[in-house]
Design a protein around this motif. Structure first.
Motif, PDB file in Angstrom:
ATOM      1  N   SER A 215     -10.249  10.960  22.870  1.00 22.38           N
ATOM      2  CA  SER A 215     -11.023  11.591  21.514  1.00 22.38           C
ATOM      3  C   SER A 215     -11.160  10.674  20.649  1.00 22.38           C
ATOM      4  CB  SER A 215     -10.267  12.604  21.234  1.00 22.38           C
ATOM      5  OG  SER A 215     -10.229  13.767  22.021  1.00 22.38           O
ATOM      6  N   VAL A 284     -19.422  25.954  24.801  1.00 17.37           N
ATOM      7  CA  VAL A 284     -18.137  26.470  24.652  1.00 17.37           C
ATOM      8  C   VAL A 284     -17.899  27.765  24.623  1.00 17.37           C
ATOM      9  CG1 VAL A 284     -16.371  26.653  22.977  1.00 17.37           C
ATOM     10  CG2 VAL A 284     -17.370  24.338  22.857  1.00 17.37           C
ATOM     11  N   GLN A 345      -8.580  20.937  20.072  1.00 17.08           N
ATOM     12  CA  GLN A 345      -9.642  20.725  21.143  1.00 17.08           C
ATOM     13  C   GLN A 345      -9.170  20.132  22.309  1.00 17.08           C
ATOM     14  OE1 GLN A 345     -12.498  18.480  19.171  1.00 17.08           O
ATOM     15  NE2 GLN A 345     -13.443  19.878  18.100  1.00 17.08           N
ATOM     16  N   GLN A 346      -8.122  19.477  22.300  1.00 20.69           N
ATOM     17  CA  GLN A 346      -7.348  18.741  23.582  1.00 20.69           C
ATOM     18  C   GLN A 346      -6.905  19.762  24.157  1.00 20.69           C
ATOM     19  OE1 GLN A 346      -5.236  15.486  21.732  1.00 20.69           O
ATOM     20  NE2 GLN A 346      -6.853  13.943  22.138  1.00 20.69           N
ATOM     21  N   LEU A 349      -9.393  21.790  25.958  1.00 23.80           N
ATOM     22  CA  LEU A 349      -9.833  21.143  27.221  1.00 23.80           C
ATOM     23  C   LEU A 349      -8.725  21.104  28.240  1.00 23.80           C
ATOM     24  CD1 LEU A 349     -11.799  18.473  25.634  1.00 23.80           C
ATOM     25  CD2 LEU A 349     -12.710  20.375  26.630  1.00 23.80           C
TER      26      LEU A 349
END
Length: 595
Positions: A215, A284, A345-346, A349
């Protein structure tokens, strides 16, 4: 008229004589049926007798001998003279009444022919149905293919670096903050053209055993290089670069397209990118819905007024608007910065990766179709993968990577020391450069891969090629070029080489013909000693040394300083290793909770 004519026995006036002959399958013969019912009668004898009424009725009736057969005319009818009707007492087409075994064989043959005819008609019907099904199936397949293809948005970039099976793969994922789509204008900045808001570089190893998702913070201060963009009419336009600006300006500012973000990341990390995929807010929402929701975990209650996320602590399955709110949240977690949002976000994901590879998704046709629709509707890709076949081929190539060996990590940064109130960040070079070197050398961040290498997979130092003997610095002849974005790099290096090390034969050759990510030194076999001296002084990695096949003679060596050049006297070579305190998570870790 006699009893077998039309004229009248027992009221059978409507019966045709031909219909009075009935084939009996039990006896194999034809029988005379005068009752008008299908009940079989006695078999017809070879010679028929007839009765004629005598004068009077009752017991006085006598039996007369058979009447002689009249001569037949050309049509096979019996002539009876004037005023009489021609009659044929045999069934139409039957000829003489059937006799014996020949009749049985002919009847059996007729049955076989009838059965074959029925089979032929059935086969014709089945074949027609199958052809129709194939036609419908082909039409559906074409419809699906065309629909998904038409969903994709393509952008042409002036790069040609296709994926190959014998090399690592680097794919750039760009998430923009463009507010297109239903409901997205409520997030503010509705007139934004979109920037590189969330950017992830996915590096997949050459052997497809591990992957690293890196990222890149949107507020990272970087140098954006000049980039060539392809215009709608096919012409090209070069957008001038900018120094020391936010990374998110690499897309959407001054007409920069995804290719500009592509070049910026290549310059920053030092790897060659193969393809890009770009998505907006809708991706998303649609993808999370298509997989039936994404499980996330919170270590505390969240009520974020900016992202509109309200959730208690614990595990939750989010999709649609709620999923988008989750990945946009930053004020209520960590330090309230973009770096804290990246951690969410990680987690999101990694959880989605588990959902995508689960049996519940891959074996559910409805989910697969919804997912295909969501992906193709949400993605903008480079033209090299701008069709379904190319995307599927790429996915199949990368599908071998185990979920447990997909690592998520953020580029190491520190607050910008030039700002009193920190608004941007800069590279933490002590941590970032070793991490970048790991990607350049295709090394894994996962514990499993590191354990495998510690078990004896590392190369034997005895197998390394023999190094040339260094020569005195005063004998080194080299032209120094600036191929990076650091202004004055060639001159600073020249001054350092001449004044600090006495390398008087070194010269400043100006700017290189093209920018490059890494530093290189080109030399001939007869200059190996000079190259060894310069590589040792500058800390050049082995990969930077480019020996030609022919001797150079009196020509100087060529040193091109790339974007990995950090300053005169600072070694360029960096050990490829994971920093001890670098935070990373793997895609199979279900125990990550945002705090």
């Amino acid at each position: 008229m006699d009893t077998q004519g039309r004229g009248g026995v027992d009221g059978l006036d409507d019966i045709d004589p031909a219909d009075q002959w009935v084939f009996n399958p039990e006896t194999g013969g034809y029988e005379l049926n005068l009752s008008g019912t299908p009940t079989p009668r006695a078999a017809v004898p070879a010679v028929r007798s007839r009765t004629r009424p005598a004068t009077g009725t009752g017991p006085g009736t006598k039996t007369l001998p058979p009447r002689p057969r009249r001569p037949a005319d050309d049509t096979g009818s019996t002539a009876r003279g004037a005023g009489t009707r021609t009659r044929d007492r045999r069934p139409p087409g039957a000829g003489d009444p059937p006799r014996g075994r020949g009749t049985e064989r002919r009847a059996a043959a007729e049955r076989r022919r009838a059965k074959k005819e029925r089979r032929r008609k059935i086969l014709i019907w089945v074949s027609a149905c199958l052809a129709m099904l194939m036609l419908i199936g082909t039409g559906v397949a074409w419809y699906v293919y065309k629909r998904l293809n038409d969903n994709l948005t393509k952008v042409e970039v002036p790069f040609d670096n296709p994926v190959t099976r014998d090399a690592p793969v680097n794919i750039l994922f760009i998430g923009t903050d463009e507010r297109l789509g239903a409901g997205n204008d409520s997030y503010g900045d509705a007139d934004s053209t979109g920037h590189a808001d969330t950017t992830v570089l996915l590096h997949v190893s050459q052997d497809r055993t591990h992957a690293t998702a890196l990222s890149i913070p949107r507020d990272l201060v970087v140098d954006i290089p000049d980039c060539e963009t392809v215009q709608p009419d096919g012409s090209t336009r070069t957008v001038p670069g900018r120094q020391r600006v936010r990374f998110n300006e690499s897309y959407g500012v001054d007409g920069r397209d995804p290719g500009c973000t592509w070049k910026t990341v290549e310059q920053l990390v030092g790897v060659e990118i193969n393809h890009f995929m770009m998505a907006d807010f809708n991706a998303v929402k649609d993808l999370s819905t298509a997989v039936g929701g994404v499980e996330v975990c919170l270590a505390k209650d969240i009520d974020d007024k900016k992202s509109h996320l309200t959730l208690p602590a614990g595990r939750h399955v989010v999709e649609g608007e709620q999923a988008l709110a989750f990945v946009r949240t930053r004020s209520s977690v960590g330090f309230g910065s973009d770096l804290s949002r990246i951690e969410l976000q990680q987690q999101f994901l990694a959880s989605m990766a588990r959902s995508l590879t689960s049996g519940d998704t891959l074996t559910n046709p409805t989910k697969v179709w919804s997912l295909a629709e969501a992906v193709t509707n949400s993605l903008t890709v480079d033209t090299a993968i701008g069709d379904i076949q190319s995307l599927v081929a790429l996915a199949q190539d990368l599908a071998d990577v185990p979920v447990k060996d997909i690592s998520f990590v953020t580029v190491p940064v520190i607050d910008n020391p030039e700002e009193e109130v920190a608004a941007t960040v800069v590279l933490n070079e002590d941590k970032a450069l070793p991490l970048f070197r790991m990607l350049q050398e295709d090394l894994s961040l996962t514990e499993a891969e590191e354990a495998a290498k510690e078990s004896g997979d590392s190369p034997d130092p005895a197998d390394a090629p023999e190094k040339a003997e260094p020569v005195p610095a005063a004998q080194v002849r080299v032209d120094v070029y600036n191929g990076g974005t650091r202004v004055g790099a060639a001159q600073d290096t020249l001054v350092w080489l001449q004044n600090t090390h006495g390398m008087a034969l070194a010269t400043n050759a100006g700017n290189a013909a093209a920018q490059q990510a890494t530093t290189t030194l080109e030399y001939g076999p007869d200059q190996a000693g000079q190259a060894a001296t310069l590589a040792e002084l500058m800390g050049l990695p082995a990969g930077a040394l480019k020996e030609s096949s022919a001797d150079a003679g009196d020509s100087p060596m060529t040193l091109v300083l790339g974007d990995d050049f950090r300053g005169a006297g600072t070694p360029i070579e960096v050990e490829a290793k994971k920093p001890a305190d670098l935070d990373s998570v793997t895609a199979d870790d279900e125990n990550v909770c945002a705090s």
